[in-house]
Scaffold this motif. Structure first.
Motif, PDB file in Angstrom:
ATOM      1  N   UNK A 185       0.836  -1.198   0.000  1.00  0.00           N
ATOM      2  CA  UNK A 185       0.000   0.000   0.000  1.00  0.00           C
ATOM      3  C   UNK A 185       0.873   1.251   0.000  1.00  0.00           C
ATOM      4  N   UNK A 186       0.542   2.203  -0.895  1.00  0.00           N
ATOM      5  CA  UNK A 186       1.275   3.452  -1.020  1.00  0.00           C
ATOM      6  C   UNK A 186       0.382   4.603  -0.575  1.00  0.00           C
ATOM      7  N   UNK A 187       0.879   5.518   0.266  1.00  0.00           N
ATOM      8  CA  UNK A 187       0.057   6.643   0.723  1.00  0.00           C
ATOM      9  C   UNK A 187      -0.253   7.601  -0.427  1.00  0.00           C
ATOM     10  N   UNK A 188      -1.463   8.158  -0.419  1.00  0.00           N
ATOM     11  CA  UNK A 188      -1.880   9.154  -1.419  1.00  0.00           C
ATOM     12  C   UNK A 188      -1.908  10.525  -0.744  1.00  0.00           C
ATOM     13  N   UNK A 189      -0.755  11.148  -0.659  1.00  0.00           N
ATOM     14  CA  UNK A 189      -0.654  12.447  -0.003  1.00  0.00           C
ATOM     15  C   UNK A 189      -0.997  12.347   1.472  1.00  0.00           C
ATOM     16  N   UNK A 190      -1.686  13.372   1.979  1.00  0.00           N
ATOM     17  CA  UNK A 190      -2.106  13.374   3.386  1.00  0.00           C
ATOM     18  C   UNK A 190      -3.610  13.141   3.516  1.00  0.00           C
ATOM     19  N   UNK A 191      -4.181  12.399   2.544  1.00  0.00           N
ATOM     20  CA  UNK A 191      -5.625  12.137   2.545  1.00  0.00           C
ATOM     21  C   UNK A 191      -6.000  10.999   3.495  1.00  0.00           C
ATOM     22  N   UNK A 192      -5.037  10.172   3.885  1.00  0.00           N
ATOM     23  CA  UNK A 192      -5.331   8.979   4.670  1.00  0.00           C
ATOM     24  C   UNK A 192      -5.620   7.767   3.800  1.00  0.00           C
ATOM     25  N   UNK A 193      -5.971   7.992   2.534  1.00  0.00           N
ATOM     26  CA  UNK A 193      -6.232   6.879   1.610  1.00  0.00           C
ATOM     27  C   UNK A 193      -4.908   6.294   1.119  1.00  0.00           C
ATOM     28  N   UNK A 194      -4.976   5.027   0.674  1.00  0.00           N
ATOM     29  CA  UNK A 194      -3.780   4.376   0.154  1.00  0.00           C
ATOM     30  C   UNK A 194      -4.111   3.577  -1.098  1.00  0.00           C
ATOM     31  N   UNK A 195      -3.165   3.597  -2.035  1.00  0.00           N
ATOM     32  CA  UNK A 195      -3.252   2.768  -3.233  1.00  0.00           C
ATOM     33  C   UNK A 195      -2.686   1.403  -2.894  1.00  0.00           C
ATOM     34  N   UNK A 196      -3.495   0.353  -3.107  1.00  0.00           N
ATOM     35  CA  UNK A 196      -3.089  -1.003  -2.741  1.00  0.00           C
ATOM     36  C   UNK A 196      -2.886  -1.870  -3.974  1.00  0.00           C
ATOM     37  N   UNK A 197      -1.749  -2.562  -4.009  1.00  0.00           N
ATOM     38  CA  UNK A 197      -1.460  -3.557  -5.034  1.00  0.00           C
ATOM     39  C   UNK A 197      -1.454  -4.918  -4.347  1.00  0.00           C
ATOM     40  N   UNK A 198      -2.152  -5.885  -4.917  1.00  0.00           N
ATOM     41  CA  UNK A 198      -2.327  -7.167  -4.231  1.00  0.00           C
ATOM     42  C   UNK A 198      -2.199  -8.345  -5.190  1.00  0.00           C
ATOM     43  N   UNK A 199      -1.518  -9.394  -4.725  1.00  0.00           N
ATOM     44  CA  UNK A 199      -1.492 -10.696  -5.401  1.00  0.00           C
ATOM     45  C   UNK A 199      -1.969 -11.732  -4.393  1.00  0.00           C
ATOM     46  N   UNK A 200      -2.903 -12.604  -4.807  1.00  0.00           N
ATOM     47  CA  UNK A 200      -3.596 -13.479  -3.859  1.00  0.00           C
ATOM     48  C   UNK A 200      -3.936 -14.798  -4.566  1.00  0.00           C
ATOM     49  N   UNK A 201      -3.453 -15.905  -4.020  1.00  0.00           N
ATOM     50  CA  UNK A 201      -3.568 -17.198  -4.704  1.00  0.00           C
ATOM     51  C   UNK A 201      -4.249 -18.249  -3.828  1.00  0.00           C
ATOM     52  N   UNK A 202      -5.065 -19.076  -4.465  1.00  0.00           N
ATOM     53  CA  UNK A 202      -5.693 -20.226  -3.825  1.00  0.00           C
ATOM     54  C   UNK A 202      -5.469 -21.466  -4.688  1.00  0.00           C
ATOM     55  N   UNK A 203      -4.946 -22.522  -4.075  1.00  0.00           N
ATOM     56  CA  UNK A 203      -4.836 -23.823  -4.747  1.00  0.00           C
ATOM     57  C   UNK A 203      -5.945 -24.707  -4.208  1.00  0.00           C
TER      58      UNK A 203
END
Length: 223
Positions: A80-98
């Motif tokens: 997660x990367x902060x988006x300025x001082x907004x409190x919001x964050x940009x999230x990048x996710x990889x998620x796997x199920x076998x």
């Protein structure tokens, strides 16, 4: 006597003020030590449990009947990367199920396993924190990206489809750099390819697309 009393007050008042100031600084340091920085980057490896997901017979040439993805653990990582001082964050996710593909044999009867399958989500999204406190930070999250459906069947290739998700979670700080993260999320994946003019009709048909839910537990590193 009055001079002595006045002199005593002159000594006690500054001492009391310094003691209060020192106590306030200690409390603030203690609070800051256990409160993650709002503008920090967040790296979170996680494990969880995922359920749901039906592939309908009329969506594929592989099966003569509907098949379900068996409930199984999942694992992944998010950044997660902060988006300025907004409190919001940009999230990048990889998620796997076998997991396994199964046919439903009926109530209390064992399901028949057909093949193994891997389901992987690669998403980007936004985190929206709310009601932040020293002890916990609840948040909502939305994301979109690709779902990779990879049945382990000879001669069959994996398919990538548009996918979206929404969920809620909470971050519980253990220190400025380390938190426990608990999250629940639901996924939608479009299985049908749109080949005619009815974009809305064929792009979002209830009970013909792929739905899953999961709960995750992660260890979040802030830096």
């Amino acid at each position: 006597m009055r001079k002595f009393t006045f002199l005593l007050l002159l000594i006690l008042i500054p001492t009391t003020l310094f003691a209060q100031d020192d106590d306030w600084r200690h409390r603030r340091a203690d609070r800051d030590r256990y409160t993650p920085r709002e503008g920090a980057f967040e790296l979170t490896p996680f494990i969880g449990y995922r359920w749901g997901g039906t592939i309908f017979a009329d969506e594929t040439f592989l099966f003569n009947e509907d098949v379900q993805v068996a409930s199984n653990p999942n694992f992944g990582i998010s950044f997660a990367l902060p988006l300025g001082d907004t409190g919001m964050k940009l999230e990048l996710m990889a998620n796997r199920q076998s997991s396994e593909l199964e046919t439903d044999s009926g109530l209390f009867e064992p399901n028949d396993e057909i093949a193994d399958i891997d389901v992987t989500y690669l998403h980007a999204g936004l985190q929206f924190p709310f009601a932040r406190s020293r002890n916990a930070t609840p948040y909502a999250v939305i994301s979109a990206g690709l779902a990779n459906l990879d049945p382990q069947i000879s001669g069959v290739s994996a398919e990538n489809r548009f996918s979206a998700s929404a969920g809620v979670g909470v971050k519980i700080p253990m220190s400025q750099a380390l938190s426990v993260k608990i999250e629940g999320r639901g996924y939608y994946t479009a299985l049908e390819e749109n080949n005619n003019d009815c974009t809305f009709c064929n792009n979002f048909r209830y009970n013909q697309d792929f739905y899953q839910g999961e709960v995750n537990l992660g260890l979040m590193f802030s830096f």
